[in-house]
Motif scaffolding. Structure first.
Motif, PDB file in Angstrom:
ATOM      1  N   ALA A  81       0.562  -1.254   0.117  1.00 42.78           N
ATOM      2  CA  ALA A  81       0.008  -0.266  -0.028  1.00 42.78           C
ATOM      3  C   ALA A  81       0.696   1.161   0.144  1.00 42.78           C
ATOM      4  O   ALA A  81       2.257   1.144   0.511  1.00 42.78           O
ATOM      5  N   LYS A  82      -0.072   2.404   0.077  1.00 43.06           N
ATOM      6  CA  LYS A  82       0.868   3.874  -0.324  1.00 43.06           C
ATOM      7  C   LYS A  82       1.342   4.083   0.478  1.00 43.06           C
ATOM      8  O   LYS A  82      -0.197   4.067   1.567  1.00 43.06           O
ATOM      9  N   THR A  83       1.919   4.657   1.546  1.00 36.44           N
ATOM     10  CA  THR A  83       1.947   5.032   2.742  1.00 36.44           C
ATOM     11  C   THR A  83       2.640   6.661   2.749  1.00 36.44           C
ATOM     12  O   THR A  83       3.948   6.988   2.700  1.00 36.44           O
ATOM     13  N   SER A  84       2.458   7.466   4.220  1.00 38.20           N
ATOM     14  CA  SER A  84       3.431   8.271   4.404  1.00 38.20           C
ATOM     15  C   SER A  84       4.806   7.715   5.018  1.00 38.20           C
ATOM     16  O   SER A  84       5.263   6.555   5.103  1.00 38.20           O
ATOM     17  N   SER A  85       5.723   8.508   5.247  1.00 40.22           N
ATOM     18  CA  SER A  85       6.941   8.706   5.438  1.00 40.22           C
ATOM     19  C   SER A  85       6.760   8.018   7.348  1.00 40.22           C
ATOM     20  O   SER A  85       7.481   7.538   7.188  1.00 40.22           O
ATOM     21  N   THR A  86       5.538   7.895   8.047  1.00 32.77           N
ATOM     22  CA  THR A  86       5.259   8.342   9.395  1.00 32.77           C
ATOM     23  C   THR A  86       4.286   6.556   8.696  1.00 32.77           C
ATOM     24  O   THR A  86       5.160   5.988  10.263  1.00 32.77           O
ATOM     25  N   GLY A  87       4.324   5.788   7.859  1.00 33.49           N
ATOM     26  CA  GLY A  87       3.697   4.331   8.274  1.00 33.49           C
ATOM     27  C   GLY A  87       2.397   4.267   8.107  1.00 33.49           C
ATOM     28  O   GLY A  87       1.665   3.256   8.081  1.00 33.49           O
ATOM     29  N   THR A  88       1.821   5.640   7.774  1.00 30.11           N
ATOM     30  CA  THR A  88       0.205   6.379   7.629  1.00 30.11           C
ATOM     31  C   THR A  88      -0.304   5.779   6.027  1.00 30.11           C
ATOM     32  O   THR A  88       0.630   6.012   5.363  1.00 30.11           O
TER      33      THR A  88
END
Length: 146
Positions: A81-88
């Protein structure tokens, strides 16, 4: 009001179950849409005869569900899944993505029988697949960043 279900309905019952529902729900939704019939004396007799005749078929269906559960029990899925740098995760992982991952592995599972809690972060989770009213299997899956 007592009714006989003609199909599986989530949070209510399975096909051929006799359940008690409120009058409005039964008369205004379940019966007009063909999902249920009123459980009168003659309908209960017909139901008993149908269940007696279908007993061996239902046993075969349950055996097939148990065989599928045994095959799914040892699987470990990985879903990207595409995530942000924080893992969300942008969006969420849902039953459709799990069904697609299972189909890639050769298991044709309907997404409607897969239930998962909302997945919004990278990590390890489990999905419950209800193959039969008495057979359910938990499939672990890991959500990784793409």
């Amino acid at each position: 009001m007592k009714i006989i279900l003609k199909e599986d309905i989530a949070n209510l019952g399975y096909k051929d179950d006799v359940v008690e529902v409120k009058n409005g729900y039964g008369r205004n939704y379940l019966i007009p849409t063909g999902k249920a019939v009123i459980a009168n004396e003659s309908a209960l007799k017909v139901l008993a005869e149908n269940q007696r005749q279908r007993a061996h078929k239902l046993a075969r269906i349950k055996a097939e569900a148990e065989a599928t559960a045994a095959a799914l029990k040892d699987l470990k899925l990985t879903i990207g899944a595409k995530t942000s740098s924080t893992g969300t995760i942008f969006g969420s992982v849902n039953a459709i993505q799990i069904a697609e991952a299972l189909e890639k592995l050769g298991h044709n599972i309907d997404r409607k029988i897969i239930s998962i809690e909302p997945v919004k972060e990278v990590g390890n989770y489990t999905a419950t697949i209800k193959l039969h009213r008495e057979v359910a299997v938990e499939v672990p899956f890991e959500v990784v960043s793409e």
